[in-house]
Design a protein around this motif. Structure first.
Motif, PDB file in Angstrom:
ATOM      1  N   ALA A  46      -3.544  19.392 -15.333  1.00  0.00           N
ATOM      2  CA  ALA A  46      -3.082  20.201 -14.722  1.00  0.00           C
ATOM      3  C   ALA A  46      -1.425  19.958 -14.345  1.00  0.00           C
ATOM      4  CB  ALA A  46      -3.842  20.756 -13.456  1.00  0.00           C
ATOM      5  N   ASP A  47      -1.010  19.093 -15.059  1.00  0.00           N
ATOM      6  CA  ASP A  47       0.439  18.339 -14.884  1.00  0.00           C
ATOM      7  C   ASP A  47       0.411  17.859 -13.217  1.00  0.00           C
ATOM      8  OD1 ASP A  47       2.757  17.792 -15.632  1.00  0.00           O
ATOM      9  OD2 ASP A  47       3.840  19.592 -15.215  1.00  0.00           O
ATOM     10  N   ARG A  48      -0.685  17.714 -12.957  1.00  0.00           N
ATOM     11  CA  ARG A  48      -0.593  17.254 -11.276  1.00  0.00           C
ATOM     12  C   ARG A  48      -1.296  15.933 -11.269  1.00  0.00           C
ATOM     13  NH1 ARG A  48       1.829  18.767  -7.026  1.00  0.00           N
ATOM     14  NH2 ARG A  48       1.962  20.771  -7.478  1.00  0.00           N
ATOM     15  N   VAL A  49      -2.455  15.591 -11.840  1.00  0.00           N
ATOM     16  CA  VAL A  49      -3.155  14.344 -11.714  1.00  0.00           C
ATOM     17  C   VAL A  49      -3.045  13.733 -13.070  1.00  0.00           C
ATOM     18  CG1 VAL A  49      -5.243  13.184 -10.968  1.00  0.00           C
ATOM     19  CG2 VAL A  49      -4.539  15.196  -9.824  1.00  0.00           C
ATOM     20  N   GLU A  50      -3.033  12.213 -13.017  1.00  0.00           N
ATOM     21  CA  GLU A  50      -3.091  11.490 -14.228  1.00  0.00           C
ATOM     22  C   GLU A  50      -4.337  10.166 -13.961  1.00  0.00           C
ATOM     23  OE1 GLU A  50       0.605   9.867 -16.266  1.00  0.00           O
ATOM     24  OE2 GLU A  50      -0.248   7.785 -15.671  1.00  0.00           O
ATOM     25  N   LEU A  51      -5.114  10.198 -14.644  1.00  0.00           N
ATOM     26  CA  LEU A  51      -6.249   9.081 -14.645  1.00  0.00           C
ATOM     27  C   LEU A  51      -5.924   8.184 -15.686  1.00  0.00           C
ATOM     28  CD1 LEU A  51      -9.016  11.232 -13.842  1.00  0.00           C
ATOM     29  CD2 LEU A  51      -7.723   9.976 -12.151  1.00  0.00           C
ATOM     30  N   ALA A  54      -7.401   0.420 -13.878  1.00  0.00           N
ATOM     31  CA  ALA A  54      -7.677   1.571 -13.819  1.00  0.00           C
ATOM     32  C   ALA A  54      -6.577   2.141 -12.834  1.00  0.00           C
ATOM     33  CB  ALA A  54      -9.182   1.876 -13.006  1.00  0.00           C
ATOM     34  N   GLY A  55      -6.021   3.536 -13.314  1.00  0.00           N
ATOM     35  CA  GLY A  55      -4.784   3.690 -12.800  1.00  0.00           C
ATOM     36  C   GLY A  55      -5.234   5.471 -12.250  1.00  0.00           C
ATOM     37  N   VAL A  56      -4.494   5.644 -11.288  1.00  0.00           N
ATOM     38  CA  VAL A  56      -4.493   7.006 -10.873  1.00  0.00           C
ATOM     39  C   VAL A  56      -2.978   7.337 -10.185  1.00  0.00           C
ATOM     40  CG1 VAL A  56      -5.302   6.688  -8.749  1.00  0.00           C
ATOM     41  CG2 VAL A  56      -5.585   8.946  -9.419  1.00  0.00           C
ATOM     42  N   LYS A  57      -2.553   8.639 -10.708  1.00  0.00           N
ATOM     43  CA  LYS A  57      -1.357   9.281 -10.058  1.00  0.00           C
ATOM     44  C   LYS A  57      -1.302  10.502  -9.915  1.00  0.00           C
ATOM     45  CE  LYS A  57       2.170   8.289 -13.183  1.00  0.00           C
ATOM     46  NZ  LYS A  57       3.013   8.585 -14.471  1.00  0.00           N
ATOM     47  N   VAL A  58      -0.536  10.987  -8.744  1.00  0.00           N
ATOM     48  CA  VAL A  58      -0.602  12.327  -8.143  1.00  0.00           C
ATOM     49  C   VAL A  58       0.791  12.733  -8.018  1.00  0.00           C
ATOM     50  CG1 VAL A  58      -1.478  13.890  -6.398  1.00  0.00           C
ATOM     51  CG2 VAL A  58      -2.864  12.163  -7.163  1.00  0.00           C
ATOM     52  N   ARG A  59       1.130  13.972  -8.586  1.00  0.00           N
ATOM     53  CA  ARG A  59       2.492  14.667  -8.520  1.00  0.00           C
ATOM     54  C   ARG A  59       2.384  15.127  -7.216  1.00  0.00           C
ATOM     55  NH1 ARG A  59       4.753  19.700  -9.725  1.00  0.00           N
ATOM     56  NH2 ARG A  59       3.021  20.240 -11.184  1.00  0.00           N
ATOM     57  N   GLY A  84       1.091   6.729  -7.042  1.00  0.00           N
ATOM     58  CA  GLY A  84       0.078   6.267  -7.940  1.00  0.00           C
ATOM     59  C   GLY A  84      -0.615   4.810  -7.284  1.00  0.00           C
ATOM     60  N   ALA A  85      -1.538   4.361  -8.196  1.00  0.00           N
ATOM     61  CA  ALA A  85      -2.376   3.062  -7.582  1.00  0.00           C
ATOM     62  C   ALA A  85      -2.894   2.474  -9.125  1.00  0.00           C
ATOM     63  CB  ALA A  85      -3.476   3.349  -6.700  1.00  0.00           C
ATOM     64  N   MET A  86      -2.962   1.350  -9.170  1.00  0.00           N
ATOM     65  CA  MET A  86      -3.467   0.547 -10.236  1.00  0.00           C
ATOM     66  C   MET A  86      -4.501  -0.442  -9.598  1.00  0.00           C
ATOM     67  SD  MET A  86       0.036  -0.201 -12.616  1.00  0.00           S
ATOM     68  CE  MET A  86       0.897   1.240 -13.336  1.00  0.00           C
ATOM     69  N   ALA A  87      -5.603  -0.387  -9.993  1.00  0.00           N
ATOM     70  CA  ALA A  87      -6.524  -1.274  -9.563  1.00  0.00           C
ATOM     71  C   ALA A  87      -6.906  -2.368 -10.928  1.00  0.00           C
ATOM     72  CB  ALA A  87      -7.905  -0.678  -9.356  1.00  0.00           C
TER      73      ALA A  87
END
Length: 300
Positions: A95-100, A124-129, A148-151
Protein backbone atom coordinates in the motif's frame (compact mmCIF):
# COMPACT_ATOMS: atom_id res chain seq x y z
CA UNK A 1 14.30 -25.88 12.71
CA UNK A 2 10.88 -24.58 11.60
CA UNK A 3 10.51 -21.32 9.71
CA UNK A 4 8.76 -19.64 12.64
CA UNK A 5 11.51 -20.74 15.04
CA UNK A 6 14.18 -19.46 12.66
CA UNK A 7 12.42 -16.11 12.38
CA UNK A 8 12.17 -15.78 16.15
CA UNK A 9 15.86 -16.61 16.49
CA UNK A 10 16.96 -14.28 13.73
CA UNK A 11 14.77 -11.24 14.27
CA UNK A 12 13.33 -9.31 17.21
CA UNK A 13 9.69 -10.00 18.06
CA UNK A 14 8.57 -6.63 16.69
CA UNK A 15 9.88 -7.44 13.23
CA UNK A 16 8.28 -10.88 13.26
CA UNK A 17 4.93 -9.26 14.09
CA UNK A 18 5.41 -6.75 11.27
CA UNK A 19 6.16 -9.54 8.80
CA UNK A 20 3.05 -11.47 9.86
CA UNK A 21 0.84 -8.38 9.72
CA UNK A 22 2.23 -7.47 6.32
CA UNK A 23 1.55 -10.94 4.96
CA UNK A 24 -2.03 -10.77 6.24
CA UNK A 25 -2.54 -7.35 4.65
CA UNK A 26 -1.11 -8.56 1.33
CA UNK A 27 -3.68 -11.37 1.20
CA UNK A 28 -6.50 -8.77 1.08
CA UNK A 29 -4.95 -6.59 -1.63
CA UNK A 30 -5.93 -6.74 -5.32
CA UNK A 31 -3.53 -7.60 -8.14
CA UNK A 32 -0.49 -5.28 -8.38
CA UNK A 33 -1.33 -2.12 -10.33
CA UNK A 34 2.18 -0.89 -11.27
CA UNK A 35 0.78 2.60 -10.71
CA UNK A 36 3.90 4.44 -9.50
CA UNK A 37 6.19 6.35 -11.84
CA UNK A 38 9.16 4.53 -13.36
CA UNK A 39 12.22 4.44 -11.04
CA UNK A 40 10.33 5.86 -8.03
CA UNK A 41 10.63 2.55 -6.16
CA UNK A 42 14.40 2.92 -6.18
CA UNK A 43 16.75 -0.04 -6.50
CA UNK A 44 17.69 -2.64 -3.89
CA UNK A 45 20.14 -1.36 -1.33
CA UNK A 46 22.97 -3.77 -0.44
CA UNK A 47 21.21 -4.62 2.85
CA UNK A 48 17.91 -5.31 1.08
CA UNK A 49 15.95 -2.09 1.58
CA UNK A 50 14.56 0.03 -1.24
CA UNK A 51 16.73 3.04 -2.05
CA UNK A 52 20.18 3.50 -3.50
CA UNK A 53 22.99 0.97 -3.46
CA UNK A 54 24.56 1.98 -0.14
CA UNK A 55 21.78 3.75 1.74
CA UNK A 56 18.01 3.32 2.14
CA UNK A 57 15.55 5.96 0.95
CA UNK A 58 12.15 6.93 2.34
CA UNK A 59 10.55 5.55 -0.84
CA UNK A 60 8.72 2.22 -0.58
CA UNK A 61 10.02 -0.51 -2.88
CA UNK A 62 8.03 -1.75 -5.86
CA UNK A 63 5.49 -0.03 -8.11
CA UNK A 64 2.29 -0.63 -6.14
CA UNK A 65 0.25 2.45 -5.21
CA UNK A 66 -1.58 3.01 -1.93
CA UNK A 67 -4.32 0.65 -3.21
CA UNK A 68 -1.96 -2.17 -4.17
CA UNK A 69 1.45 -3.67 -3.55
CA UNK A 70 4.77 -4.38 -5.27
CA UNK A 71 7.69 -6.76 -4.81
CA UNK A 72 11.12 -7.49 -6.19
CA UNK A 73 14.08 -9.85 -6.10
CA UNK A 74 17.65 -8.61 -6.26
CA UNK A 75 21.15 -9.98 -6.80
CA UNK A 76 24.12 -7.69 -6.13
CA UNK A 77 27.87 -8.20 -6.49
CA UNK A 78 30.68 -5.89 -5.32
CA UNK A 79 34.25 -6.63 -6.34
CA UNK A 80 37.29 -4.72 -5.02
CA UNK A 81 41.01 -5.50 -5.32
CA UNK A 82 41.00 -8.04 -2.48
CA UNK A 83 37.38 -8.76 -1.58
CA UNK A 84 33.96 -9.66 -2.90
CA UNK A 85 30.53 -9.03 -1.40
CA UNK A 86 27.39 -10.71 -2.72
CA UNK A 87 23.87 -9.87 -1.63
CA UNK A 88 20.56 -11.38 -2.70
CA UNK A 89 17.08 -11.08 -1.33
CA UNK A 90 13.43 -10.15 -1.64
CA UNK A 91 11.44 -7.05 -0.71
CA UNK A 92 7.70 -6.30 -0.63
CA UNK A 93 5.98 -2.92 -0.57
CA UNK A 94 2.43 -2.84 0.85
CA UNK A 95 0.00 0.00 0.00
CA UNK A 96 2.97 2.33 -0.60
CA UNK A 97 3.19 2.51 3.18
CA UNK A 98 5.08 -0.51 4.55
CA UNK A 99 8.16 -2.28 3.19
CA UNK A 100 9.39 -5.70 4.34
CA UNK A 101 12.70 -7.19 3.18
CA UNK A 102 14.95 -10.20 3.64
CA UNK A 103 18.55 -10.36 2.42
CA UNK A 104 21.61 -12.55 2.74
CA UNK A 105 25.15 -11.20 2.40
CA UNK A 106 28.29 -13.24 1.73
CA UNK A 107 31.70 -11.60 2.10
CA UNK A 108 34.82 -13.28 0.65
CA UNK A 109 38.52 -12.57 0.65
CA UNK A 110 39.94 -13.13 -2.82
CA UNK A 111 43.53 -11.93 -2.47
CA UNK A 112 46.01 -10.54 0.03
CA UNK A 113 46.30 -11.40 3.71
CA UNK A 114 42.67 -12.52 4.02
CA UNK A 115 42.51 -14.71 0.92
CA UNK A 116 39.97 -17.49 1.56
CA UNK A 117 38.06 -15.61 4.27
CA UNK A 118 34.27 -16.09 4.16
CA UNK A 119 31.65 -14.37 6.34
CA UNK A 120 27.87 -14.55 6.06
CA UNK A 121 25.08 -12.33 7.36
CA UNK A 122 21.26 -12.52 7.28
CA UNK A 123 19.21 -9.30 7.38
CA UNK A 124 15.50 -8.66 7.91
CA UNK A 125 14.18 -5.17 7.35
CA UNK A 126 10.99 -3.20 7.91
CA UNK A 127 10.28 0.36 6.76
CA UNK A 128 7.17 2.49 7.36
CA UNK A 129 6.32 5.73 5.57
CA UNK A 130 5.38 8.27 8.24
CA UNK A 131 4.56 11.39 6.24
CA UNK A 132 4.78 13.08 2.87
CA UNK A 133 4.66 11.82 -0.70
CA UNK A 134 7.83 12.43 -2.70
CA UNK A 135 6.04 12.21 -6.06
CA UNK A 136 2.53 13.61 -5.70
CA UNK A 137 3.13 16.40 -3.19
CA UNK A 138 5.37 18.53 -5.38
CA UNK A 139 3.97 21.77 -3.95
CA UNK A 140 4.72 20.79 -0.37
CA UNK A 141 7.97 21.59 1.43
CA UNK A 142 7.63 18.34 3.40
CA UNK A 143 9.74 15.46 2.04
CA UNK A 144 8.64 11.85 2.20
CA UNK A 145 9.73 10.56 5.61
CA UNK A 146 10.12 6.94 6.67
CA UNK A 147 11.47 5.08 9.67
CA UNK A 148 13.07 1.67 9.36
CA UNK A 149 14.95 -1.08 11.14
CA UNK A 150 17.33 -3.80 10.00
CA UNK A 151 17.82 -6.86 12.20
CA UNK A 152 21.14 -8.54 11.39
CA UNK A 153 22.69 -11.84 12.42
CA UNK A 154 26.20 -12.91 11.48
CA UNK A 155 26.26 -16.55 10.40
CA UNK A 156 29.92 -17.28 11.11
CA UNK A 157 33.49 -17.01 9.85
CA UNK A 158 35.51 -19.52 7.84
CA UNK A 159 38.87 -19.49 6.12
CA UNK A 160 40.69 -17.69 8.95
CA UNK A 161 42.82 -19.96 11.14
CA UNK A 162 41.40 -20.38 14.63
CA UNK A 163 38.43 -18.04 14.04
CA UNK A 164 34.83 -19.12 13.51
CA UNK A 165 32.94 -16.21 15.11
CA UNK A 166 33.30 -12.45 14.76
CA UNK A 167 33.52 -12.10 18.55
CA UNK A 168 36.98 -13.66 18.27
CA UNK A 169 37.96 -10.58 16.20
CA UNK A 170 36.93 -8.25 19.00
CA UNK A 171 33.22 -7.71 18.28
CA UNK A 172 30.95 -7.51 21.31
CA UNK A 173 28.16 -9.43 19.57
CA UNK A 174 27.36 -11.34 16.38
CA UNK A 175 23.89 -9.81 16.01
CA UNK A 176 22.31 -6.38 16.23
CA UNK A 177 19.69 -3.96 14.91
CA UNK A 178 20.18 -0.77 12.89
CA UNK A 179 17.45 1.88 13.18
CA UNK A 180 17.17 4.69 10.63
CA UNK A 181 15.13 7.72 9.64
CA UNK A 182 15.11 8.72 5.96
CA UNK A 183 13.81 11.83 4.18
CA UNK A 184 13.50 11.87 0.39
CA UNK A 185 12.61 14.82 -1.85
CA UNK A 186 11.94 14.41 -5.57
CA UNK A 187 11.92 17.57 -7.69
CA UNK A 188 10.22 16.40 -10.86
CA UNK A 189 10.67 19.73 -12.67
CA UNK A 190 14.42 19.48 -12.11
CA UNK A 191 14.71 15.69 -12.57
CA UNK A 192 16.41 15.53 -9.17
CA UNK A 193 16.20 13.27 -6.10
CA UNK A 194 17.77 14.19 -2.77
CA UNK A 195 17.85 11.80 0.19
CA UNK A 196 19.20 12.04 3.70
CA UNK A 197 19.30 9.18 6.22
CA UNK A 198 20.22 9.21 9.89
CA UNK A 199 21.15 5.72 11.10
CA UNK A 200 21.67 4.61 14.70
CA UNK A 201 24.08 1.68 14.59
CA UNK A 202 26.89 -0.19 16.28
CA UNK A 203 27.55 -2.45 13.26
CA UNK A 204 31.11 -3.05 12.06
CA UNK A 205 31.31 -3.10 8.24
CA UNK A 206 27.49 -3.25 8.09
CA UNK A 207 27.61 -6.10 10.64
CA UNK A 208 29.87 -8.40 8.64
CA UNK A 209 32.48 -7.98 11.39
CA UNK A 210 29.91 -8.04 14.18
CA UNK A 211 28.56 -5.31 16.42
CA UNK A 212 30.43 -3.14 18.90
CA UNK A 213 33.97 -3.74 20.05
CA UNK A 214 36.88 -2.61 22.19
CA UNK A 215 36.52 1.02 21.09
CA UNK A 216 32.80 1.26 21.69
CA UNK A 217 29.64 -0.78 22.08
CA UNK A 218 26.94 1.87 22.00
CA UNK A 219 24.68 3.16 19.27
CA UNK A 220 26.15 6.02 17.27
CA UNK A 221 24.34 8.38 14.85
CA UNK A 222 25.68 8.06 11.29
CA UNK A 223 24.70 10.30 8.38
CA UNK A 224 24.06 8.93 4.90
CA UNK A 225 23.15 10.84 1.76
CA UNK A 226 22.24 10.41 -1.90
CA UNK A 227 21.77 12.76 -4.84
CA UNK A 228 20.42 11.37 -8.12
CA UNK A 229 19.65 12.99 -11.47
CA UNK A 230 17.26 11.65 -14.12
CA UNK A 231 19.20 11.91 -17.39
CA UNK A 232 16.32 10.41 -19.37
CA UNK A 233 13.07 8.61 -18.62
CA UNK A 234 14.98 5.36 -18.04
CA UNK A 235 18.49 6.38 -16.89
CA UNK A 236 19.38 7.75 -13.45
CA UNK A 237 22.85 8.67 -12.20
CA UNK A 238 24.14 9.96 -8.90
CA UNK A 239 26.41 9.77 -5.88
CA UNK A 240 26.10 8.35 -2.35
CA UNK A 241 27.98 8.74 0.92
CA UNK A 242 27.69 6.70 4.11
CA UNK A 243 29.41 7.35 7.43
CA UNK A 244 30.66 4.37 9.46
CA UNK A 245 31.43 3.76 13.15
CA UNK A 246 34.88 2.64 14.27
CA UNK A 247 34.45 0.12 17.07
CA UNK A 248 37.13 -2.50 16.41
CA UNK A 249 40.84 -2.25 17.11
CA UNK A 250 41.53 -4.63 14.19
CA UNK A 251 39.44 -2.62 11.72
CA UNK A 252 40.24 0.96 10.78
CA UNK A 253 36.80 1.34 9.24
CA UNK A 254 36.31 4.13 6.70
CA UNK A 255 33.20 5.76 5.26
CA UNK A 256 31.67 4.34 2.07
CA UNK A 257 30.87 6.28 -1.10
CA UNK A 258 29.98 5.54 -4.71
CA UNK A 259 29.09 6.99 -8.10
CA UNK A 260 26.29 5.08 -9.81
CA UNK A 261 24.10 4.82 -12.88
CA UNK A 262 20.84 2.85 -12.96
CA UNK A 263 18.90 1.76 -16.04
CA UNK A 264 15.15 1.11 -15.86
CA UNK A 265 14.06 -0.39 -19.21
CA UNK A 266 10.66 -1.24 -17.67
CA UNK A 267 8.91 -1.44 -14.32
CA UNK A 268 9.84 -5.12 -14.14
CA UNK A 269 13.62 -4.88 -14.26
CA UNK A 270 16.50 -2.53 -13.44
CA UNK A 271 20.27 -2.74 -13.68
CA UNK A 272 22.62 -0.65 -11.53
CA UNK A 273 26.37 -0.19 -12.02
CA UNK A 274 28.65 1.83 -9.76
CA UNK A 275 32.21 2.60 -8.82
CA UNK A 276 32.41 2.11 -5.07
CA UNK A 277 34.95 2.85 -2.33
CA UNK A 278 34.74 0.82 0.90
CA UNK A 279 37.92 1.98 2.64
CA UNK A 280 40.18 -0.29 4.70
CA UNK A 281 38.93 -3.69 5.85
CA UNK A 282 40.92 -4.80 8.94
CA UNK A 283 44.53 -3.89 9.79
CA UNK A 284 45.62 -7.18 8.20
CA UNK A 285 45.06 -5.57 4.80
CA UNK A 286 45.32 -1.75 4.95
CA UNK A 287 44.75 -1.27 1.21
CA UNK A 288 41.89 1.11 0.43
CA UNK A 289 39.28 -1.09 -1.25
CA UNK A 290 37.78 0.34 -4.45
CA UNK A 291 35.97 -1.50 -7.20
CA UNK A 292 32.77 -2.17 -9.10
CA UNK A 293 29.18 -2.66 -8.00
CA UNK A 294 26.59 -4.44 -10.16
CA UNK A 295 23.00 -5.12 -9.15
CA UNK A 296 20.05 -6.68 -10.98
CA UNK A 297 16.52 -6.17 -9.69
CA UNK A 298 13.37 -7.82 -11.05
CA UNK A 299 9.80 -7.45 -9.87
CA UNK A 300 6.66 -5.35 -10.14
Amino acid sequence: MSLSSRLKTLFPATLVLALCAGASQAADLPSPDLGKLLATGGVSQVEGAGGGGLTPWALITGYGTRDSYGANLHATAIRTQDYGLDSHGVAVGLADRVELSLARQTFRGSDGALDGLRIGQDIAGVKVRLAGDAVYEQDSWLPQIAVGAMAKRNTGVSGLAGVDNVKQLGAASDHGVDIYLSATRILLDRSLLINGTLRATRANQMGLLGFGGERGNHYQPMLEGSVAYLFSRTVVGGVEYRMKPRNLAVDREKDYYDVFVAWFPSKHVSLTAAWVALGDITVLNPTRQKGVYLSLQAGF
